[in-house]
Write a protein that holds these residues in place. Structure first.
Motif, PDB file in Angstrom:
ATOM      1  N   SER A 177      70.289  25.831  62.362  1.00 47.83           N
ATOM      2  CA  SER A 177      71.235  26.976  61.751  1.00 47.83           C
ATOM      3  C   SER A 177      70.566  27.153  60.373  1.00 47.83           C
ATOM      4  CB  SER A 177      72.447  26.902  62.014  1.00 47.83           C
ATOM      5  OG  SER A 177      73.045  26.992  63.333  1.00 47.83           O
ATOM      6  N   PHE A 178      70.820  28.272  59.787  1.00 50.85           N
ATOM      7  CA  PHE A 178      70.667  28.431  58.107  1.00 50.85           C
ATOM      8  C   PHE A 178      71.804  29.235  57.625  1.00 50.85           C
ATOM      9  CE2 PHE A 178      69.405  32.029  55.155  1.00 50.85           C
ATOM     10  CZ  PHE A 178      68.913  31.356  54.420  1.00 50.85           C
TER      11      PHE A 178
ATOM     12  N   TYR B 106      71.840  28.984  49.459  1.00 53.19           N
ATOM     13  CA  TYR B 106      71.515  28.817  50.765  1.00 53.19           C
ATOM     14  C   TYR B 106      71.231  27.308  51.134  1.00 53.19           C
ATOM     15  CZ  TYR B 106      66.922  29.492  48.979  1.00 53.19           C
ATOM     16  OH  TYR B 106      65.651  29.431  48.496  1.00 53.19           O
ATOM     17  N   CYS B 107      71.256  26.947  52.471  1.00 50.67           N
ATOM     18  CA  CYS B 107      70.727  25.578  52.989  1.00 50.67           C
ATOM     19  C   CYS B 107      70.459  25.471  54.160  1.00 50.67           C
ATOM     20  CB  CYS B 107      71.882  24.687  52.481  1.00 50.67           C
ATOM     21  SG  CYS B 107      73.548  24.973  53.424  1.00 50.67           S
ATOM     22  N   GLY B 108      69.773  24.640  54.733  1.00 52.15           N
ATOM     23  CA  GLY B 108      69.308  24.472  56.104  1.00 52.15           C
ATOM     24  C   GLY B 108      67.752  25.077  56.396  1.00 52.15           C
ATOM     25  N   GLU B 109      67.299  25.872  55.446  1.00 50.36           N
ATOM     26  CA  GLU B 109      65.991  26.434  55.631  1.00 50.36           C
ATOM     27  C   GLU B 109      64.904  25.418  55.902  1.00 50.36           C
ATOM     28  OE1 GLU B 109      65.598  25.553  51.468  1.00 50.36           O
ATOM     29  OE2 GLU B 109      67.320  26.262  52.735  1.00 50.36           O
TER      30      GLU B 109
ATOM     31  N   LEU C  28      64.384  24.276  59.614  1.00 56.10           N
ATOM     32  CA  LEU C  28      64.006  25.162  60.381  1.00 56.10           C
ATOM     33  C   LEU C  28      62.447  25.584  60.082  1.00 56.10           C
ATOM     34  CD1 LEU C  28      66.902  27.820  60.411  1.00 56.10           C
ATOM     35  CD2 LEU C  28      66.595  25.786  61.811  1.00 56.10           C
TER      36      LEU C  28
ATOM     37  N   ARG D 184      67.401  17.263  59.338  1.00 56.19           N
ATOM     38  CA  ARG D 184      68.147  17.744  58.103  1.00 56.19           C
ATOM     39  C   ARG D 184      67.825  16.764  56.956  1.00 56.19           C
ATOM     40  NH1 ARG D 184      69.569  22.899  58.603  1.00 56.19           N
ATOM     41  NH2 ARG D 184      70.989  23.476  60.137  1.00 56.19           N
TER      42      ARG D 184
ATOM     43  N   THR E 144      76.005  32.451  58.757  1.00 52.16           N
ATOM     44  CA  THR E 144      74.961  31.628  59.441  1.00 52.16           C
ATOM     45  C   THR E 144      73.934  32.428  60.208  1.00 52.16           C
ATOM     46  OG1 THR E 144      74.314  29.710  60.845  1.00 52.16           O
ATOM     47  CG2 THR E 144      76.421  31.008  61.284  1.00 52.16           C
TER      48      THR E 144
ATOM     49  N   ASN F  96      68.478  29.596  64.847  1.00 53.84           N
ATOM     50  CA  ASN F  96      67.172  29.337  64.667  1.00 53.84           C
ATOM     51  C   ASN F  96      66.076  30.637  65.088  1.00 53.84           C
ATOM     52  OD1 ASN F  96      64.614  28.119  63.961  1.00 53.84           O
ATOM     53  ND2 ASN F  96      64.667  26.474  65.452  1.00 53.84           N
TER      54      ASN F  96
ATOM     55  N   PHE G 277      66.799  33.318  62.391  1.00 60.72           N
ATOM     56  CA  PHE G 277      66.110  33.257  61.412  1.00 60.72           C
ATOM     57  C   PHE G 277      64.560  33.644  61.480  1.00 60.72           C
ATOM     58  CE2 PHE G 277      63.823  30.086  58.701  1.00 60.72           C
ATOM     59  CZ  PHE G 277      64.413  30.391  57.438  1.00 60.72           C
TER      60      PHE G 277
END
Length: 449
Positions: free
Chosen positions: A226-227, A258-261, A264, A270, A284, A287, A290
């Motif tokens: 997830s983003f 933002y975070c999590g990119e 992905l 992570r 959110t 994947n 996104f």
């Protein structure tokens, strides 16, 4: 309910009145779509007061139904507010199989029996519904004939919701969400390449998520799926410390961050932990969404990631003690650096504490205070851009010899102990020589902390 399991639902007749009304003939089914917005825009609906206890009881009951399970808190509250009460007497027919149905019912008190007739044979009782039960949910989705008959076994009361009201609540909520998130996305620079149409598409699939203080939004080494974009509140970014070391905040995320990119884009676990600071609301994207919707921004995301490395490489070239590093060594050094910011007056290092990081200032000023044998610590110098500190505690594995406090908004890049030992091992001779040349803090590039 059992009806849902067998693919049938007892539907309710049109009944804005507070008693049961006459039934209409069957009509064809009509699915809920946003294209009906024009016909719903002029619909007047009103809230029906109820106690908090009753509201909570209704919500708990309908939350288990798939039709309501995905509603956001504000949508759920509106649905409950617009439900109206219907009183029935023992023997009343609440809904009749074959009639057109408009309403959904939640049982508040009383007992209700559900009958089904197949091939015009006498109806057979298939279920009994009591308090906390419900029936008629298909009426909210389709204008179709009732699949069963429901009769009151005892006196009782029901809370009802008609299809038009349900559709209007969802429509208005969806449009409100779209407008809110579209405006929100417009103010996030990295999403600038998105067209107006694509922003609408992203707005429609964004899902709000909520985290309490201390909850993990992202866990280091987990698989990324997830983003996230912060809508309200703050979150802290940090990496898992080595055994015996304390947690060090790397970055603080606020609204629009933002975070999590990375997980992905790079298909890797992570890289750090992200933890809620206070109550935090994020939106959110999974994947697939996104990749599908933020494709136009992918290059910008990747450029943003590589820009840090290039920026740090250029910055490191200006630091004298790193001059002997090769280009490849500087690149590896830059890749290992993490950002860390401090507010004016915030303590970066505390005299006497164990050392676990090496810092280089990229912007702002910090003051160095040393207590030595005095009761009160004295300011002995100011550090500015390009100055470094924290190496001695790591080289000699000893406590910090001074305190460093931000004098302004302070931005730094830092290395943890493991990266410092791995990457700066060849520089140990130079660092120790600087320590030998050090005299009473007369050279800010050689601070013993």
């Amino acid at each position: 309910s059992t009806l849902a399991k067998i693919g049938m639902a007892a539907e309710v007749a049109q009944a804005p009145s507070r008693r049961l009304a006459n039934r209409r003939g069957a009509v064809s089914s009509e699915p809920i779509t946003l294209s009906s917005s024009s016909s719903l825009s002029d619909l007047t609906i009103k809230k029906n007061p109820k106690s908090q206890e009753v509201s909570e009881r209704i919500e708990r009951t309908i939350r288990s139904n798939i039709l309501f399970s995905a509603l956001q808190p504000d949508q759920m509250q509106e649905v409950v507010d617009f439900m109206f009460e219907v009183h029935v007497n023992a023997g009343d027919t609440v809904i009749k199989q074959g009639d057109d149905g408009d309403n959904f019912y939640v049982v508040d008190t009383g007992e209700f029996e559900i009958f089904i007739s197949i091939d015009k044979k006498p109806p057979v009782k298939v279920e009994q519904v009591t308090a906390k039960g419900f029936f008629g949910e298909l009426a909210l989705m389709y204008n179709c004939p009732r699949a069963a008959t429901v009769k009151a076994k005892t006196d009782g009361s029901l809370w009802a919701l008609d299809r038009a009201t349900f559709r209007k609540v969802l429509l208005e909520s969806t449009n409100k969400k779209r407008r809110l998130y579209e405006s929100f996305l417009e103010n996030i620079p990295i999403l600038a390449p998105l067209s107006h149409y694509m922003r609408i598409k992203v707005s429609d699939v964004l899902e709000p998520v909520y985290f309490q203080d201390g909850e993990f939004i992202i866990r280091q080494n987990d698989e990324g799926d997830s983003f996230f974009i912060i809508e309200e509140g703050e979150a802290i970014v940090y990496k898992d410390p080595l055994p015996g070391e304390s947690i060090v905040e790397l970055k603080r995320l606020k609204r629009g961050d933002y975070c999590g990119e990375m997980a992905l884009l790079c298909k890797r676990p992570r890289a750090a932990n992200v933890v809620s600071r206070g109550q935090t609301k994020l939106v959110t994207l999974d994947n697939d969404s996104f990749t599908r919707l933020l494709g136009p921004c992918e290059d910008l995301f990747k450029t943003h990631m590589s820009d840090y490395t290039r920026l740090y490489e250029s910055f490191l070239e200006e630091i004298s003690f790193l001059a002997s590093l090769t280009k490849e060594e500087r690149r590896r050094f830059a890749d290992a650096l993490t950002q860390q910011s401090f507010s004016d007056g915030e303590v970066v290092l505390q005299e006497g504490e164990p050392g676990d990081r090496f810092f280089i200032i990229t912007m702002g000023e910090a003051k160095v205070l040393k207590k030595a044998d005095k009761e009160e610590a004295e300011e002995v110098m100011t550090l500015t851009k390009g100055d470094y500190f924290g190496e001695v505690a790591l080289l000699d594995n000893r406590a910090r010899a001074a305190t460093v406090i931000a004098k302004t908004r302070l931005n730094t890049v830092s290395l943890d102990r493991a990266s410092f030992n791995l990457l700066l091992g060849p520089m140990e001779t130079i660092l120790r020589r600087n320590m030998q040349n050090y005299k009473l803090f007369d050279n800010p590039n050689n601070i013993i902390v």
